[in-house]
Motif scaffolding. Structure first.
Motif, mmCIF file in Angstrom:
data_model
loop_
_atom_site.group_PDB
_atom_site.id
_atom_site.type_symbol
_atom_site.label_atom_id
_atom_site.label_comp_id
_atom_site.label_asym_id
_atom_site.label_seq_id
_atom_site.Cartn_x
_atom_site.Cartn_y
_atom_site.Cartn_z
ATOM 1 N N GLU A 100 0.656 -1.254 0.125
ATOM 2 C CA GLU A 100 0.010 0.089 -0.013
ATOM 3 C C GLU A 100 0.716 1.264 -0.014
ATOM 4 O OE1 GLU A 100 -1.239 1.464 4.328
ATOM 5 O OE2 GLU A 100 -2.265 -0.257 4.069
ATOM 6 N N ASP A 101 2.046 1.021 -0.067
ATOM 7 C CA ASP A 101 3.185 2.141 0.032
ATOM 8 C C ASP A 101 3.909 2.294 -1.318
ATOM 9 O OD1 ASP A 101 6.052 1.219 1.063
ATOM 10 O OD2 ASP A 101 4.353 0.146 1.754
ATOM 11 N N GLU A 102 4.163 3.473 -1.813
ATOM 12 C CA GLU A 102 4.839 3.538 -2.998
ATOM 13 C C GLU A 102 6.263 2.914 -3.206
ATOM 14 O OE1 GLU A 102 5.915 7.013 -6.609
ATOM 15 O OE2 GLU A 102 4.579 7.436 -4.682
ATOM 16 N N THR A 104 7.749 0.535 -1.577
ATOM 17 C CA THR A 104 7.570 -1.067 -1.814
ATOM 18 C C THR A 104 7.045 -1.473 -3.080
ATOM 19 O OG1 THR A 104 6.974 -1.233 0.496
ATOM 20 C CG2 THR A 104 6.623 -3.184 -0.716
ATOM 21 N N GLN A 127 -5.394 0.299 -0.853
ATOM 22 C CA GLN A 127 -5.425 1.726 -0.394
ATOM 23 C C GLN A 127 -5.212 2.875 -1.404
ATOM 24 O OE1 GLN A 127 -6.724 0.081 2.101
ATOM 25 N NE2 GLN A 127 -6.032 1.657 3.798
#
Length: 300
Positions: A100-102, A104, A127
């Motif tokens: 959900e994070d850029e 990663t 997300q």
């Protein structure tokens, strides 16, 4: 090489080329026979298309193990060359990785596009990524694996993942989660450390089972932490591994796996985490307390 030597009527060159290529030919034939025996014994036409990437991944993983065992990966090793191997190389094959994070997502893209790793790993952006630029990747994963809709729906609805949300997907493929620890609170006791994304193994929930894979994992990660000791704290590889260790410590402490949480904290400290925070968290885990109430740090 043999064909060119025959065309040029160079008898000695034929002998030299054959002698040089014989070990490689035998190795390739053995690997091909094993792959055919394992994959083609099962029904399905996709087995033929998986032979080449499977062989490439197997040879690449073996080369990495040999280099690691021979201690040739030292301080001179480029961080951007090693990071994808560390972050994604330990993941099970044919898995779904929830992100959900850029950062990663970009690490995975770098591993796939630049290094050619993990062609069999599906990514499930969640997300804001699922509604933004990674929506196409999300749709492709859902089209290929419809059961992935359950954990995605749970994250979008209440920002956490329950065991019931992952159970249908885990019956079809391995599930990896690179999401913040508080989103995995309800499923913490099902989490297994990998040195990168957490493996949500619902069929193995006992800490004694998780210890089976822990010794070789910790040996590899300890070696990598020592290799990176001379690099600055903001080095991309050190930061990625430190964040993964912090996430592991939080989740595994919630799952009451104290041994794994302490090992993750020791790894985070060796990778440059704040010593005072590591000491405080270690004391809490040693006292059989969880880390869910600890404030977020720069490594979360």
């Amino acid at each position: 090489a043999v064909g060119c030597a025959i065309a040029l009527h160079a008898g000695s060159a034929v002998v030299v080329a054959a002698a040089a290529l014989a070990p490689l030919a035998v190795t390739f034939a053995g690997a091909l026979s094993i792959a055919v025996e394992r994959h083609l014994a099962r029904p399905g036409r996709m087995a033929l298309t998986l032979l080449v990437p499977a062989l490439a991944l197997g040879l690449g993983a073996r080369a990495f193990e040999v280099e690691t065992g021979a201690r040739r990966l030292r301080e001179s090793t480029a961080a951007h060359d090693l990071a994808p191997l560390v972050i994604l190389g330990l993941a099970p094959s044919r898995a779904v990785l929830i992100v959900e994070d850029e950062p990663t997502l970009l690490a995975f893209a770098d591993a796939r596009l630049i290094h050619g790793l993990r062609p069999d790993l599906r990514v499930l952006p969640a997300q804001v990524l699922a509604a933004g630029g990674a929506a196409r990747m999300t749709n492709e994963t859902l089209a290929a694996i419809p059961a992935a809709a359950d954990p995605l729906r749970a994250l979008l609805a209440h920002a956490t993942v329950e065991p019931a949300d992952v159970a249908p997907l885990s019956q079809k493929t391995a599930v990896l989660a690179a999401v913040p620890a508080h989103r995995l609170k309800a499923i913490a006791r099902h989490a297994m450390p990998t040195g990168g994304p957490l493996l949500l193994a619902l069929e193995r929930v006992d800490p004694s089972d998780r210890r089976i894979r822990r010794p070789p994992l910790e040996r590899r990660m300890s070696f990598l932490a020592g290799v990176l000791a001379s690099r600055p704290a903001d080095d991309r590889l050190r930061a990625a591994l430190r964040i993964a260790a912090t996430r592991e410590a939080r989740v595994l402490s919630i799952g009451l796996d104290r041994e794994a949480a302490l090992a993750a904290l020791a790894r985070a400290g060796a990778l440059g985490a704040d010593p005072q925070r590591i000491a405080r968290w270690t004391a809490r885990v040693t006292a059989k307390q969880t880390l869910e109430s600890e404030p977020e740090s720069e490594d979360d």
